[in-house]
Enzyme design. Sequence first.
Site, short mmCIF file in Angstrom:
data_model
loop_
_atom_site.label_atom_id
_atom_site.label_comp_id
_atom_site.label_asym_id
_atom_site.label_seq_id
_atom_site.Cartn_x
_atom_site.Cartn_y
_atom_site.Cartn_z
N ASN A 1 6.80 38.16 3.52
CA ASN A 1 6.07 38.33 4.78
C ASN A 1 4.57 38.12 4.58
O ASN A 1 3.91 37.43 5.36
CB ASN A 1 6.30 39.73 5.35
CG ASN A 1 7.68 39.92 5.96
OD1 ASN A 1 8.41 38.96 6.18
ND2 ASN A 1 8.03 41.16 6.23
N ASP B 1 2.44 43.92 7.01
CA ASP B 1 2.45 42.73 6.15
C ASP B 1 1.58 41.63 6.72
O ASP B 1 0.91 40.90 5.98
CB ASP B 1 3.89 42.22 5.97
CG ASP B 1 4.77 43.22 5.25
OD1 ASP B 1 4.24 44.02 4.46
OD2 ASP B 1 5.99 43.21 5.49
#
Length: 330
Positions: free
Chosen positions: A50, A252
């Site tokens: 991510n 993320d």
Amino acid sequence: MTAEGQREPQVVVVGSANVDRTVRVDGFPRPGETVMGSELATTPGGKGLNQAVAAARMGAAVAFVGAVGDDRDGALLRDRLRAEGIVDHTVTVPVATGAASIVVDASGENTIVVSPGANHAIPTDHLDAVADLIGGAAVVLTQLETDLDVVARVLALASGTGVLTPAPVQNLPAGFLADVDLLTLNEVELATLSGQPDVAGVEGAMAAAATLDVATVVVTLGAAGAVVVTGDDRWHLPAPAVEVVDTTGAGDTFCGVLAAVLARGDDIEMAARTAVTAGALSVTRAGAQEAMPTADRVTVVHSPGQSPLAGPSSSATLLAWESRSTPPDA
């Protein structure tokens, strides 16, 4: 080594790659309760992957180091790396590819259970093989979805800015943060690492962050934005108000964008402000990587004459953001 025509990576992410299996529900089930959910969605994920995707979409040259299994899930993750233009330094191991089971409720909040699989099987000799790659990067990102000895080795190899996201949070061995230049974490993680009884809100987060022996600490506060503590300087960066659809991957997104902006030479103030805006944009769509914005959708405008690291300055900064109806290209 990069393929002909590819830029040398500015950001290297070492960490987890999972396949996310997500279901949406009206409300989280109570213990022992069964609820009906939406159709199951299977998508690439994992904190490491991510973060790599978020950095690449901001225009950084990115390499990813991790492990996958010799299975369909592993092939899916390699396809995503290729599609995002990320240099693939994953190794195939005789363990199933990591997976995450995600449940998202009607308010956009989520619960996640991770089965680490291959992420806990990154060979030490693979890190040795990519030591020059890690050492040559402007920013190196890592997390705690891999073994602690892997994380420690990566941070020791980094000669640029070594960034740690301590998630999933755990008590760390003494001295573990010695090679961390920048720590990015949320309030729950901050409470665990600082041992402080109250880290809630801007002032609580700043006070707790200041107790950690790391040069720069950035704490994400969800809808309240983030705080940055670096040396004697500390300030609050507010987030734009958005309609929350799904918070999966917001942290993320923040970390990947932060790394990308630092890697292009901007200071921590500009990097954190840009990351706050990108994180806010990401929660306006469903999914983790599917919701991550591209650079053309994230604009941070500084007021004339503002001095970086000058302390709390929410009134001195404009955060311009745009939410489009079509997702970024996968």
